[in-house]
Enzyme design. Structure first.
Site, PDB file in Angstrom:
ATOM      1  N   ASP A   1      10.980 -26.287   3.024  1.00 21.98           N
ATOM      2  CA  ASP A   1      11.251 -26.428   4.457  1.00 21.98           C
ATOM      3  C   ASP A   1      10.271 -27.395   5.126  1.00 21.98           C
ATOM      4  O   ASP A   1       9.929 -27.230   6.302  1.00 21.98           O
ATOM      5  CB  ASP A   1      11.164 -25.063   5.156  1.00 21.98           C
ATOM      6  CG  ASP A   1      12.308 -24.142   4.759  1.00 21.98           C
ATOM      7  OD1 ASP A   1      13.211 -24.579   4.027  1.00 21.98           O
ATOM      8  OD2 ASP A   1      12.284 -22.969   5.185  1.00 21.98           O
TER       9      ASP A   1
ATOM     10  N   HIS B   1       8.311 -17.673   2.675  1.00 22.11           N
ATOM     11  CA  HIS B   1       9.404 -17.098   3.468  1.00 22.11           C
ATOM     12  C   HIS B   1      10.455 -16.399   2.604  1.00 22.11           C
ATOM     13  O   HIS B   1      10.805 -16.865   1.524  1.00 22.11           O
ATOM     14  CB  HIS B   1      10.077 -18.178   4.331  1.00 22.11           C
ATOM     15  CG  HIS B   1       9.280 -18.528   5.553  1.00 22.11           C
ATOM     16  ND1 HIS B   1       9.435 -19.707   6.232  1.00 22.11           N
ATOM     17  CD2 HIS B   1       8.319 -17.823   6.220  1.00 22.11           C
ATOM     18  CE1 HIS B   1       8.605 -19.730   7.270  1.00 22.11           C
ATOM     19  NE2 HIS B   1       7.919 -18.602   7.279  1.00 22.11           N
TER      20      HIS B   1
ATOM     21  N   HIS C   1       7.231 -21.851  -0.701  1.00 20.70           N
ATOM     22  CA  HIS C   1       6.457 -21.151   0.334  1.00 20.70           C
ATOM     23  C   HIS C   1       6.962 -19.721   0.462  1.00 20.70           C
ATOM     24  O   HIS C   1       7.996 -19.361  -0.098  1.00 20.70           O
ATOM     25  CB  HIS C   1       6.504 -21.887   1.680  1.00 20.70           C
ATOM     26  CG  HIS C   1       7.851 -21.922   2.345  1.00 20.70           C
ATOM     27  ND1 HIS C   1       8.943 -22.567   1.810  1.00 20.70           N
ATOM     28  CD2 HIS C   1       8.293 -21.384   3.525  1.00 20.70           C
ATOM     29  CE1 HIS C   1       9.980 -22.439   2.626  1.00 20.70           C
ATOM     30  NE2 HIS C   1       9.621 -21.717   3.672  1.00 20.70           N
TER      31      HIS C   1
ATOM     32  N   HIS D   1       4.739 -25.944   8.164  1.00 19.04           N
ATOM     33  CA  HIS D   1       5.802 -24.940   8.335  1.00 19.04           C
ATOM     34  C   HIS D   1       5.212 -23.563   8.046  1.00 19.04           C
ATOM     35  O   HIS D   1       5.344 -22.624   8.835  1.00 19.04           O
ATOM     36  CB  HIS D   1       6.948 -25.272   7.397  1.00 19.04           C
ATOM     37  CG  HIS D   1       8.068 -24.286   7.382  1.00 19.04           C
ATOM     38  ND1 HIS D   1       8.938 -24.126   8.438  1.00 19.04           N
ATOM     39  CD2 HIS D   1       8.467 -23.404   6.433  1.00 19.04           C
ATOM     40  CE1 HIS D   1       9.818 -23.184   8.134  1.00 19.04           C
ATOM     41  NE2 HIS D   1       9.555 -22.724   6.926  1.00 19.04           N
TER      42      HIS D   1
ATOM     43  N   ASP E   1      13.629 -16.102   2.757  1.00 21.76           N
ATOM     44  CA  ASP E   1      14.855 -16.810   2.358  1.00 21.76           C
ATOM     45  C   ASP E   1      14.612 -17.763   1.182  1.00 21.76           C
ATOM     46  O   ASP E   1      15.551 -18.389   0.690  1.00 21.76           O
ATOM     47  CB  ASP E   1      15.504 -17.528   3.553  1.00 21.76           C
ATOM     48  CG  ASP E   1      14.641 -18.614   4.161  1.00 21.76           C
ATOM     49  OD1 ASP E   1      13.436 -18.367   4.377  1.00 21.76           O
ATOM     50  OD2 ASP E   1      15.163 -19.720   4.412  1.00 21.76           O
ATOM     51  N   HIS E   2      13.360 -17.851   0.718  1.00 17.12           N
ATOM     52  CA  HIS E   2      13.026 -18.664  -0.460  1.00 17.12           C
ATOM     53  C   HIS E   2      12.488 -17.829  -1.613  1.00 17.12           C
ATOM     54  O   HIS E   2      12.360 -18.325  -2.726  1.00 17.12           O
ATOM     55  CB  HIS E   2      12.001 -19.743  -0.079  1.00 17.12           C
ATOM     56  CG  HIS E   2      12.515 -20.677   0.978  1.00 17.12           C
ATOM     57  ND1 HIS E   2      12.882 -21.964   0.710  1.00 17.12           N
ATOM     58  CD2 HIS E   2      12.771 -20.474   2.301  1.00 17.12           C
ATOM     59  CE1 HIS E   2      13.338 -22.532   1.827  1.00 17.12           C
ATOM     60  NE2 HIS E   2      13.279 -21.644   2.801  1.00 17.12           N
TER      61      HIS E   2
ATOM     62  N   HIS F   1      17.475 -26.345   2.919  1.00 17.94           N
ATOM     63  CA  HIS F   1      18.554 -25.935   3.831  1.00 17.94           C
ATOM     64  C   HIS F   1      19.535 -27.065   4.102  1.00 17.94           C
ATOM     65  O   HIS F   1      19.162 -28.238   4.093  1.00 17.94           O
ATOM     66  CB  HIS F   1      17.989 -25.497   5.198  1.00 17.94           C
ATOM     67  CG  HIS F   1      17.211 -24.222   5.161  1.00 17.94           C
ATOM     68  ND1 HIS F   1      17.788 -22.999   5.399  1.00 17.94           N
ATOM     69  CD2 HIS F   1      15.908 -23.988   4.907  1.00 17.94           C
ATOM     70  CE1 HIS F   1      16.858 -22.056   5.306  1.00 17.94           C
ATOM     71  NE2 HIS F   1      15.705 -22.627   5.005  1.00 17.94           N
TER      72      HIS F   1
HETATM   73 FE    FE Z   1      13.816 -21.569   4.848  1.00 17.59          FE
HETATM   74 ZN    ZN Z   2      10.760 -21.422   5.576  1.00 14.50          ZN
END
Ligand code: FE
Ligand code: ZN
Length: 260
Positions: free
Chosen positions: A133, A58, A56, A112, A60-61, A171
Site C-alpha cells: 500500500d 494491516h 505490512h 502508510h 487485509d494483507h 489494491h
Molecule cells: Fe491494504
Molecule cells: Zn494497508
C-alpha cells in the site's frame, strides 16, 4: 535462474490483490489477507505453498497467514519490528533474500505504516516490485502511521528503480486514483490516455495491475511533486504565496486526496 511467472492473482475482500508467483522451485503468495482463495487454488491445482511475503501489518494483507501456515512449515517474510506476529523471517532495508529461486532486495518504505517494506527483484531484466500500500497505480497509500515526509521519501526510493519495473501493488484503486490525478494534473496528456485505457479494462472486469514504473512516472501525481505545473496547481488550489517545494507539494496533494 528459475523460470518465473506471476501465475495468478486472487481477489480478496472488495479490492485487495493477492499475488501468486510460481517457479520450478516453489510457490509464493504476497499479502494473503484471506486464506480462502489461496486454499482453493492449492486444492484445485494440487500444489503446495512454500513461502509468504508480507509488506505490512494491516489485516487485509496478513489475515490469511495464520490459516495458510497452520502447520508452521512456511517461510513467512515480513518487516522487522512489525506488530504482526506471524512473521518468521524478519527483513530490513538492504537485505537480500532468495525465495523460490528469485532474488529480492528489501526496501523500507515507511509512511502508510511504520513497518512497511517493498520487495524488488531485477528478475533477469524483467524487474518486478511488490509494494503493498505504498505506491499504487496512479496514486499512493494513505499516511496512517508515519509522516508525510517519510511517505514522500519512501516513494522517492521507488522512483529510482528501472523504468521497466512492473509494479504489483495491493489494491485495485486505479480509477479513483486517476480521477483525482486528473484534478491535480489536468493538462497531462499521458494521464488522459491512461485513464481511458484503465476505464476500458475495468469495464471488462480486468485488472489494471501490474502497472509499469515508466507509466507511473508520467502520470502518478505523487511521483511528480517536482513537476512545476503540479506545483503551480497546488499553489493555486491552496492559495499559497509561493511555489511549494517538492515535499510541500507531496503533503498538500496527499491531504487534498484525503479530503476529496
Ligand atoms: Fe491494504
Ligand atoms: Zn494497508
Amino acid at each position: 535462474g528459475s523460470e518465473m511467472c506471476i501465475r495468478d492473482s486472487f481477489k480478496a475482500f472488495t479490492d485487495n490483490y493477492i499475488w501468486l508467483v510460481a517457479t520450478n522451485e516453489g510457490l509464493l503468495v504476497v499479502d494473503p489477507g484471506d486464506s480462502k482463495p489461496v486454499e482453493d487454488f492449492l486444492e484445485k491445482s494440487n500444489e503446495v505453498l512454500s513461502d509468504i511475503l508480507i509488506t505490512h501489518h494491516h489485516f487485509d494483507h496478513t489475515g490469511g497467514v495464520e490459516k495458510l501456515n497452520s502447520q508452521s512449515l512456511l517461510n513467512v517474510y515480513g518487516p522487522t519490528g512489525s506488530i504482526f506476529t506471524g512473521i518468521n523471517r524478519k527483513l530490513k532495508e538492504g537485505d537480500s533474500i532468495n525465495v523460490i529461486g528469485i532474488d529480492f532486495s528489501i526496501i523500507e518504505v515507511p509512511g502508510h505504516t511504520l513497518d512497511h517494506i517493498a520487495y524488488y527483484s531485477e528478475n533477469e531484466g524483467e524487474p518486478i516490485l511488490f509494494c503493498g500500500d505504498t505506491l499504487f497505480a496512479g496514486g499512493c497509500g494513505r499516511v496512517f502511521e508515519g509522516t508525510y515526509e517519510q511517505m514522500h521519501n519512501s516513494l522517492n526510493k521507488l522512483k529510482i528503480l528501472p523504468e521497466n519495473t512492473k509494479v504489483y501493488c495491493g489494491h485495485e484503486y486505479t480509477l479513483s486514483n486517476l480521477r483525482f490525478a486528473l484534478e491535480v494534473d489536468a493538462e497531462n496528456i499521458f494521464l488522459k490516455d491512461r485513464y481511458e485505457e484503465c476505464l476500458d479494462l475495468r469495464n471488462n472486469d480486468q485488472a489494471t495491475i501490474p502497472s509499469l514504473l515508466e507509466i507511473e512516472l508520467k502520470t502518478n501525481p505523487f511521483l511528480r511533486c517536482d513537476n512545476r505545473i503540479i506545483q503551480e496547481n497546488i499553489m493555486q488550489k491552496f492559495n499559497l504565496n509561493a511555489m511549494p517545494v517538492e515535499k510541500e507539494t507531496f503533503k498538500a496533494t496527499r491531504e487534498w486526496k484525503d479530503n476529496a
